[in-house]
Write a protein that holds these residues in place. Sequence first.
Motif, PDB file in Angstrom:
ATOM      1  N   ILE A  21      21.248  14.422  -8.545  1.00  6.87           N
ATOM      2  CA  ILE A  21      22.446  13.890  -9.199  1.00  6.87           C
ATOM      3  C   ILE A  21      22.030  12.630  -9.970  1.00  6.87           C
ATOM      4  N   ILE A  22      22.475  12.528 -11.208  1.00  5.68           N
ATOM      5  CA  ILE A  22      22.206  11.346 -12.020  1.00  5.68           C
ATOM      6  C   ILE A  22      23.517  10.574 -12.172  1.00  5.68           C
ATOM      7  N   LEU A  23      23.520   9.318 -11.730  1.00  5.90           N
ATOM      8  CA  LEU A  23      24.713   8.470 -11.798  1.00  5.90           C
ATOM      9  C   LEU A  23      24.450   7.344 -12.796  1.00  5.90           C
ATOM     10  N   ILE A  24      25.289   7.266 -13.823  1.00  5.67           N
ATOM     11  CA  ILE A  24      25.064   6.317 -14.919  1.00  5.67           C
ATOM     12  C   ILE A  24      26.272   5.384 -15.047  1.00  5.67           C
ATOM     13  N   GLY A  25      26.005   4.116 -15.334  1.00  9.84           N
ATOM     14  CA  GLY A  25      27.111   3.178 -15.520  1.00  9.84           C
ATOM     15  C   GLY A  25      26.648   1.755 -15.733  1.00  9.84           C
ATOM     16  N   ASN A  51      24.857  17.306   4.271  1.00  9.38           N
ATOM     17  CA  ASN A  51      24.856  18.760   4.084  1.00  9.38           C
ATOM     18  C   ASN A  51      23.590  19.282   3.419  1.00  9.38           C
ATOM     19  N   SER A  52      22.889  18.407   2.703  1.00  5.92           N
ATOM     20  CA  SER A  52      21.670  18.831   2.009  1.00  5.92           C
ATOM     21  C   SER A  52      20.676  17.676   1.987  1.00  5.92           C
ATOM     22  N   LYS A  53      19.618  17.794   2.771  1.00  4.80           N
ATOM     23  CA  LYS A  53      18.646  16.708   2.925  1.00  4.80           C
ATOM     24  C   LYS A  53      17.824  16.476   1.662  1.00  4.80           C
ATOM     25  N   ASP A  54      17.798  17.465   0.769  1.00  3.87           N
ATOM     26  CA  ASP A  54      16.935  17.373  -0.412  1.00  3.87           C
ATOM     27  C   ASP A  54      17.582  16.649  -1.588  1.00  3.87           C
ATOM     28  N   ILE A  55      18.870  16.365  -1.507  1.00  4.38           N
ATOM     29  CA  ILE A  55      19.561  15.762  -2.654  1.00  4.38           C
ATOM     30  C   ILE A  55      19.113  14.316  -2.853  1.00  4.38           C
ATOM     31  N   LYS A  56      18.869  13.985  -4.096  1.00  8.48           N
ATOM     32  CA  LYS A  56      18.555  12.618  -4.496  1.00  8.48           C
ATOM     33  C   LYS A  56      19.552  12.184  -5.562  1.00  8.48           C
ATOM     34  N   VAL A  57      20.128  10.997  -5.385  1.00  5.97           N
ATOM     35  CA  VAL A  57      21.020  10.413  -6.395  1.00  5.97           C
ATOM     36  C   VAL A  57      20.240   9.331  -7.136  1.00  5.97           C
ATOM     37  N   GLN A  83      21.155  18.519 -11.512  1.00  7.23           N
ATOM     38  CA  GLN A  83      22.295  19.370 -11.188  1.00  7.23           C
ATOM     39  C   GLN A  83      23.557  18.851 -11.869  1.00  7.23           C
ATOM     40  N   ARG A  84      23.796  17.565 -11.723  1.00  5.60           N
ATOM     41  CA  ARG A  84      24.990  16.941 -12.303  1.00  5.60           C
ATOM     42  C   ARG A  84      24.639  15.597 -12.912  1.00  5.60           C
ATOM     43  N   ILE A  85      25.222  15.305 -14.032  1.00  5.58           N
ATOM     44  CA  ILE A  85      25.169  13.963 -14.603  1.00  5.58           C
ATOM     45  C   ILE A  85      26.575  13.384 -14.532  1.00  5.58           C
ATOM     46  N   ILE A  86      26.682  12.234 -13.876  1.00  2.00           N
ATOM     47  CA  ILE A  86      27.972  11.578 -13.664  1.00  2.00           C
ATOM     48  C   ILE A  86      27.940  10.229 -14.360  1.00  2.00           C
ATOM     49  N   VAL A  87      28.920   9.968 -15.200  1.00  2.00           N
ATOM     50  CA  VAL A  87      29.022   8.657 -15.840  1.00  2.00           C
ATOM     51  C   VAL A  87      30.303   7.984 -15.365  1.00  2.00           C
ATOM     52  N   SER A 175      21.678  18.797 -17.796  1.00  2.00           N
ATOM     53  CA  SER A 175      22.160  19.171 -16.461  1.00  2.00           C
ATOM     54  C   SER A 175      22.538  20.647 -16.433  1.00  2.00           C
ATOM     55  N   THR A 176      22.505  21.210 -15.250  1.00  2.00           N
ATOM     56  CA  THR A 176      22.849  22.623 -15.104  1.00  2.00           C
ATOM     57  C   THR A 176      24.338  22.827 -14.863  1.00  2.00           C
ATOM     58  N   GLU A 177      25.048  21.779 -14.466  1.00  2.00           N
ATOM     59  CA  GLU A 177      26.492  21.850 -14.243  1.00  2.00           C
ATOM     60  C   GLU A 177      27.211  20.960 -15.245  1.00  2.00           C
TER      61      GLU A 177
END
Length: 266
Positions: A21-25, A51-57, A83-87, A175-177
């Motif tokens: 997950i990419i979090l931008i701000g 729920n998912s140990k592999d996720i990195k933010v 997977q997701r880009i969040i702004v 991103s894929t989503e």
Amino acid sequence: NQGHEWDKAYQSQYPFKKSDIILIGDSFVFGEGTTSEATIGAQLERILRKNSKDIKVHTLALSGSDFNAYVQLLDMVPQKMSQRIIVCFFYNDMEKPPYIPGYKIRDTLAYRIPDASPSLLLIKDFLLRFQKLTVDDEHKRIVYAFNKSDPTFERRWNDLAGLIKIFYEKAKERSTERPVLVLLPIAVSYTNYPLEEAGRDLVKLGRSIGFDVLDIYPTFKEKLGDGTLYRSYPEDIHYNAAGSLVVSQEIAAFLSNPNEYWARGQ
């Protein structure tokens, strides 16, 4: 060059994966006023890893920045490598009008005098010592930026919309989503919130562009009631750890099950 070298250093230490997950701000995402463990990104990662140990933010944030900078931060992310880009949009991302009626001298000095002349800078710094910009003043500035009767509003709104569209197109390539736009409310009492209309307009704008839009204001109003209690300190606009946690929980609820999230009326 420095920015490019920093990009390479970050990516070599924390390579992007398609599950990330990419979090931008801006400073709200950077975590100004909180510890590194209490930022929105850090708390979001801990929730998702249950729920998912592999996720990195990955938190890509610059204090004092806006959508111009957010678009540039996207250049760090390879295409289709998240997977997701969040702004996260905070309401001071809207350009301020050149004149705010009834405003204090500090605003004119701090924001309107160009930093070109050394002698002018000395005068400005001297005068600023006698003027204090309170958190209420800052919130009034933010609210007035969305005043539709201001003669510069249409131009400023269209400029903002254009930048959000540019961000969306670049995010979609990386991103894929579907990219996510998160609206962060100002930390005030929510009994009579002054940015409800602006929030509705931003939700409509974001969705028309193609974003999944999460407006955090309804959750803040329901869970917090009085946002002033969740500032990092009383005279600051940023959230404390508890306020950032609510944002993280809301994003995590959406990412974990979007259909269920929308079904509960968000």
